[in-house]
Design an enzyme around this catalytic site. Sequence first.
Site, PDB file in Angstrom:
ATOM      1  N   CYS A  68      -4.714  -3.598   3.073  1.00  0.00           N
ATOM      2  CA  CYS A  68      -5.537  -2.479   1.770  1.00  0.00           C
ATOM      3  C   CYS A  68      -4.580  -2.356   0.931  1.00  0.00           C
ATOM      4  O   CYS A  68      -3.408  -1.801   1.270  1.00  0.00           O
ATOM      5  CB  CYS A  68      -5.849  -1.635   2.845  1.00  0.00           C
ATOM      6  SG  CYS A  68      -6.361  -0.067   1.677  1.00  0.00           S
ATOM      7  N   CYS A  71      -3.729   1.235   0.655  1.00  0.00           N
ATOM      8  CA  CYS A  71      -2.728   1.963   1.596  1.00  0.00           C
ATOM      9  C   CYS A  71      -1.397   1.403   1.475  1.00  0.00           C
ATOM     10  O   CYS A  71      -0.620   2.318   1.585  1.00  0.00           O
ATOM     11  CB  CYS A  71      -3.293   1.030   3.048  1.00  0.00           C
ATOM     12  SG  CYS A  71      -5.084   1.373   3.491  1.00  0.00           S
TER      13      CYS A  71
END
Length: 144
Positions: A68, A71
């Site tokens: 991600c 993230c």
Amino acid sequence: MSATVIIPCAHCDSLNRVPQERLADTPKCGVCNKTVLSVKPIDLTAASFAKQIKGDMPVLVDVWAGWCGPCRQFAPTFAQAAEQLQGQCRFAKIDSEAEQGLAGQLNVRSIPSLILFKNGKEIARQNGAMALPKLLFWLNKHGI
């Protein structure tokens, strides 16, 4: 008599009773003799999660995944907040790929997800990455 705070050890999950005025003194665990509080976010697993969310000091959990992009971009911000709020809030991370069952148990639908716990109970949740000032404002709004 001074007030004490119950804090799980960042290393062995044992609960420690620490006088509030000694939080800045790098308290040691009574079981493993390592530092109770970690400057960096700790990694949580299904085995350690329930133990680490206990205690009087709030813990902010970042549910993330290595694939991600948001993230990965948010990780340094989360680490900065952990340093700035040491002794006021603990910071932890759950890798949603490695801990899929735990992420499902927490009802995580998008990542990154931030979940704030106090005394073993969820008190707030925020989806998506935030800039440091916004993260600090959000935590302040929830009493941190």
